[in-house]
Write a protein that holds these residues in place. Sequence first.
Motif, mmCIF file in Angstrom:
data_model
loop_
_atom_site.group_PDB
_atom_site.id
_atom_site.type_symbol
_atom_site.label_atom_id
_atom_site.label_comp_id
_atom_site.label_asym_id
_atom_site.label_seq_id
_atom_site.Cartn_x
_atom_site.Cartn_y
_atom_site.Cartn_z
ATOM 1 N N UNK A 140 15.910 -12.883 -6.158
ATOM 2 C CA UNK A 140 15.621 -11.454 -6.088
ATOM 3 C C UNK A 140 14.414 -11.252 -5.185
ATOM 4 N N UNK A 141 14.481 -10.344 -4.199
ATOM 5 C CA UNK A 141 13.299 -10.078 -3.372
ATOM 6 C C UNK A 141 12.141 -9.606 -4.243
ATOM 7 N N UNK A 142 10.967 -10.206 -4.108
ATOM 8 C CA UNK A 142 9.855 -9.862 -5.004
ATOM 9 C C UNK A 142 9.545 -8.374 -5.067
ATOM 10 N N UNK A 143 9.582 -7.690 -3.926
ATOM 11 C CA UNK A 143 9.176 -6.287 -3.928
ATOM 12 C C UNK A 143 10.271 -5.349 -4.421
ATOM 13 N N UNK A 144 11.437 -5.889 -4.752
ATOM 14 C CA UNK A 144 12.487 -5.038 -5.313
ATOM 15 C C UNK A 144 12.472 -5.051 -6.838
ATOM 16 N N UNK A 145 11.629 -5.888 -7.425
ATOM 17 C CA UNK A 145 11.557 -5.983 -8.882
ATOM 18 C C UNK A 145 10.762 -4.809 -9.436
ATOM 19 N N UNK A 146 11.273 -4.222 -10.481
ATOM 20 C CA UNK A 146 10.579 -3.116 -11.149
ATOM 21 C C UNK A 146 9.453 -3.711 -11.992
ATOM 22 N N UNK A 147 8.222 -3.563 -11.535
ATOM 23 C CA UNK A 147 7.080 -4.191 -12.190
ATOM 24 C C UNK A 147 5.955 -3.176 -12.338
ATOM 25 N N UNK A 148 5.223 -3.294 -13.429
ATOM 26 C CA UNK A 148 4.026 -2.482 -13.626
ATOM 27 C C UNK A 148 2.823 -3.414 -13.542
ATOM 28 N N UNK A 149 1.894 -3.105 -12.658
ATOM 29 C CA UNK A 149 0.733 -3.958 -12.434
ATOM 30 C C UNK A 149 -0.526 -3.185 -12.799
ATOM 31 N N UNK A 150 -1.345 -3.802 -13.625
ATOM 32 C CA UNK A 150 -2.646 -3.234 -13.979
ATOM 33 C C UNK A 150 -3.739 -4.161 -13.464
ATOM 34 N N UNK A 151 -4.856 -3.574 -13.086
ATOM 35 C CA UNK A 151 -5.963 -4.377 -12.586
ATOM 36 C C UNK A 151 -5.884 -4.506 -11.078
ATOM 37 N N UNK A 152 -5.983 -5.722 -10.586
ATOM 38 C CA UNK A 152 -5.971 -5.984 -9.146
ATOM 39 C C UNK A 152 -4.524 -5.907 -8.645
ATOM 40 N N UNK A 153 -4.122 -4.728 -8.212
ATOM 41 C CA UNK A 153 -2.725 -4.497 -7.822
ATOM 42 C C UNK A 153 -2.342 -5.357 -6.623
ATOM 43 N N UNK A 154 -3.226 -5.454 -5.646
ATOM 44 C CA UNK A 154 -2.910 -6.245 -4.453
ATOM 45 C C UNK A 154 -2.686 -7.709 -4.818
ATOM 46 N N UNK A 155 -3.532 -8.245 -5.691
ATOM 47 C CA UNK A 155 -3.345 -9.629 -6.136
ATOM 48 C C UNK A 155 -2.015 -9.777 -6.868
ATOM 49 N N UNK A 168 0.802 -1.229 0.000
ATOM 50 C CA UNK A 168 0.000 0.000 0.000
ATOM 51 C C UNK A 168 0.831 1.272 0.000
ATOM 52 N N UNK A 169 2.152 1.156 0.038
ATOM 53 C CA UNK A 169 2.994 2.352 0.163
ATOM 54 C C UNK A 169 3.910 2.492 -1.049
ATOM 55 N N UNK A 170 3.554 3.374 -1.957
ATOM 56 C CA UNK A 170 4.362 3.593 -3.151
ATOM 57 C C UNK A 170 5.704 4.230 -2.792
ATOM 58 N N UNK A 171 5.728 5.060 -1.753
ATOM 59 C CA UNK A 171 6.984 5.693 -1.335
ATOM 60 C C UNK A 171 8.019 4.645 -0.955
ATOM 61 N N UNK A 172 7.607 3.667 -0.170
ATOM 62 C CA UNK A 172 8.545 2.622 0.247
ATOM 63 C C UNK A 172 8.907 1.704 -0.919
ATOM 64 N N UNK A 173 7.962 1.483 -1.827
ATOM 65 C CA UNK A 173 8.301 0.668 -2.997
ATOM 66 C C UNK A 173 9.380 1.360 -3.824
ATOM 67 N N UNK A 174 9.265 2.681 -3.968
ATOM 68 C CA UNK A 174 10.298 3.428 -4.695
ATOM 69 C C UNK A 174 11.631 3.359 -3.954
ATOM 70 N N UNK A 175 11.576 3.434 -2.619
ATOM 71 C CA UNK A 175 12.810 3.330 -1.835
ATOM 72 C C UNK A 175 13.469 1.968 -2.033
ATOM 73 N N UNK A 176 12.651 0.920 -2.088
ATOM 74 C CA UNK A 176 13.186 -0.430 -2.276
ATOM 75 C C UNK A 176 13.885 -0.546 -3.624
#
Length: 277
Positions: free
Chosen positions: A248-263, A34-42
């Motif tokens: 690779x840690x999943x949340x460190x991957x540069x990914x673009x998600x469309x639709x159900x982002x949480x899923x 839920x935190x785009x700021x932390x995702x960018x930091x990662x």
Amino acid sequence: MTTSHAAVSSLLAAWTTCACSPDEADAVEAHLRTCETCRADVRGLAEATRSLAPQETQPPEEIRDKVLAATDRPDIPDYARAYAATVSALSALLKELDADDDVTEQLSRLTAADRLVADQLGVRDQKTWQQQADAICCALTRKPLPPELMLARAYETWICARDIAMATYKELPPPPPEHLHAIAGFAASLLPYAAAYRRMAQPDIVVRLVLAGPGGGTWSLPLEDHGVITVEMTMDTEAFCLLMAARTPPRSVDVMIRGDVELGYDLLDAGPALVAR
């Protein structure tokens, strides 16, 4: 543990390098949804970590030549060419190692995993990984095996070679695009199983996976037997393969998600679930 923004921010560097405890990792991953700021930091931390790694040299020409030679061998079945090429790449890499580079553990695990294939082909009594792998390649010219099995072996051989290259500060070129595409397709086919393992399978949900760069492609992956596209994930092909291999840690991957982002993020977290620990 607390999942406040400040608390999670203090853990991001450790999480990026897989140094968190299981509870800490769960807290970080929940917050990142839920935190785009932390995702960018990662993403920034992951890039910084890579930039601080020892400078790598160019891969020896022998590695590239051996990979190309294995690809061109007319006697190797098409479905096994990726395996033959990764065997050749690892073989060439091993010849580049210094005398004090100990990779016994990595090769022992790979040899044990390859033994399933060796047994099916009637390959016996090979003392080293190299001898067993060479015997497997020769036997494949006489006896067919399921293509998925050989893609699994190609995938693990590449990952093992990459682990060795990183541990010994050598550079290993990625598989040729046609082989990387096949390996990525195999990795993509594991995603529904990983979701089921994490009890995420839901009816009427289809994931569209778009992989970019060399070896890329598009796959539609139903989490059950049918459904409509609910989430689309776009990322680099090699990055996806490394994620699925738990490199690779999943949340460190540069990914673009469309639709159900949480899923989508839940699926990325589930991706490495099938890797043996």
